[in-house]
Write a protein that holds these residues in place. Structure first.
Motif, PDB file in Angstrom:
ATOM      1  N   MET A   1     -11.775  25.047  16.855  1.00 35.54           N
ATOM      2  CA  MET A   1     -11.525  24.968  15.805  1.00 35.54           C
ATOM      3  C   MET A   1     -12.691  24.572  14.582  1.00 35.54           C
ATOM      4  SD  MET A   1      -9.848  20.529  14.808  1.00 35.54           S
ATOM      5  CE  MET A   1      -8.967  20.300  16.351  1.00 35.54           C
ATOM      6  N   GLN A   5     -10.976  23.311   9.092  1.00 31.67           N
ATOM      7  CA  GLN A   5     -10.138  22.304  10.141  1.00 31.67           C
ATOM      8  C   GLN A   5     -10.283  21.155  11.121  1.00 31.67           C
ATOM      9  OE1 GLN A   5      -7.188  24.785   9.593  1.00 31.67           O
ATOM     10  NE2 GLN A   5      -6.843  24.750  11.589  1.00 31.67           N
ATOM     11  N   ASP A   9      -8.344  17.440   9.988  1.00 33.36           N
ATOM     12  CA  ASP A   9      -7.673  16.917  11.415  1.00 33.36           C
ATOM     13  C   ASP A   9      -8.694  15.428  11.072  1.00 33.36           C
ATOM     14  OD1 ASP A   9      -6.537  17.192  13.738  1.00 33.36           O
ATOM     15  OD2 ASP A   9      -8.526  15.923  14.795  1.00 33.36           O
ATOM     16  N   LEU A 111       0.344  18.233  20.824  1.00 30.25           N
ATOM     17  CA  LEU A 111      -1.039  19.668  20.474  1.00 30.25           C
ATOM     18  C   LEU A 111      -1.353  18.392  18.739  1.00 30.25           C
ATOM     19  CD1 LEU A 111       2.236  22.132  19.789  1.00 30.25           C
ATOM     20  CD2 LEU A 111       0.307  22.787  20.870  1.00 30.25           C
ATOM     21  N   ARG A 115      -2.390  22.167  14.264  1.00 24.52           N
ATOM     22  CA  ARG A 115      -2.049  22.724  15.185  1.00 24.52           C
ATOM     23  C   ARG A 115      -0.726  23.391  14.719  1.00 24.52           C
ATOM     24  NH1 ARG A 115      -2.412  28.126  16.675  1.00 24.52           N
ATOM     25  NH2 ARG A 115      -2.032  29.003  18.329  1.00 24.52           N
ATOM     26  N   GLU A 118       0.211  24.417  11.726  1.00 23.20           N
ATOM     27  CA  GLU A 118      -0.168  25.803  11.768  1.00 23.20           C
ATOM     28  C   GLU A 118       1.419  26.848  12.273  1.00 23.20           C
ATOM     29  OE1 GLU A 118      -3.442  28.687  13.844  1.00 23.20           O
ATOM     30  OE2 GLU A 118      -3.954  26.824  13.441  1.00 23.20           O
TER      31      GLU A 118
END
Length: 213
Positions: A1, A5, A9, A111, A115, A118
């Motif tokens: 990551m 990202q 997150d 997940l 993610r 994405e």
């Protein structure tokens, strides 16, 4: 990551404060990198709508709000349906197979929200690319990336994950059968209903906050 990202997150999981300036020095220490990748990540996130200006050169995480959520849903509904309409007759078996691979991955448990966002975009992207309309496509991609900020509600309190999964599967079946009108109607419903649920949920959150003060 990468750093962008990781910041996304942490935003999604409420590990960074909303409504206050984000300091490059603090983020540099938090993620164990120099200020240059932090600066680049903040610029990128600002461009994607994840951060907003604060002060002369600073940025902050904006509060989630129902108007933004509704605007994103309204724009996505119209522009994605237009892009899908333009793409439909040119979608190949390979595109459907690619979309299905992303769907298998998306339906896995454990997940991260980043993610999931994405993979959700990649699923739709595999179908929209056949339109060969790069300008429209880039706007739709940006809207999707910005909408990921709200994904935690879809998969959390709104419990919309299973419905979304089923609609994705159904969309591929309709494409394979060549039923364009039904596929377009389903895509519109897919985006509209989720957007309406989210908007109403956020409105009620605000009302409850105000009634508790």
């Amino acid at each position: 990551m990468d750093i962008s990202q990781k910041i996304k997150d942490d935003i999604l999981n409420n590990r960074l404060p909303r409504g206050v300036p984000l300091r490059q020095n603090d983020l540099s220490a938090r993620y164990g990198v120099s200020r240059i990748p932090i600066r680049d990540a903040l610029l990128s996130l600002k461009g994607e709508g994840w951060l907003v200006p604060n002060g002369k050169a600073g940025v902050m995480i904006p509060d989630l709000n129902w108007k933004e959520a509704e605007d994103l849903s309204l724009m996505r509904t119209e522009l994605e349906c237009l892009l899908f309409d333009l793409a439909f007759d040119n979608i190949r078996e390979e595109d459907i197979a690619e979309a299905r691979r992303f769907l298998i991955e998306l339906n896995k448990d454990n997940l991260t929200l980043i993610r999931r966002g994405e993979l959700n975009w990649r699923f739709h992207d595999a179908l929209y690319r056949a339109a060969d309309r790069p300008t429209l496509h880039s706007i739709v991609e940006r809207l999707n990336k910005q909408a990921v900020r709200y994904l935690g509600f879809q998969y959390g309190p709104l419990g919309y994950r299973k419905t979304s999964e089923n609609q994705h599967q159904e969309l591929l079946i309709l494409i394979e059968s060549g039923d364009k009108n039904a596929a377009l109607m389903l895509l519109r419903q897919h985006i509209e209903v989720a957007g309406r649920l989210l908007t109403n949920y956020l409105k009620n959150l605000i009302l409850n906050e105000h009634s508790n003060h």
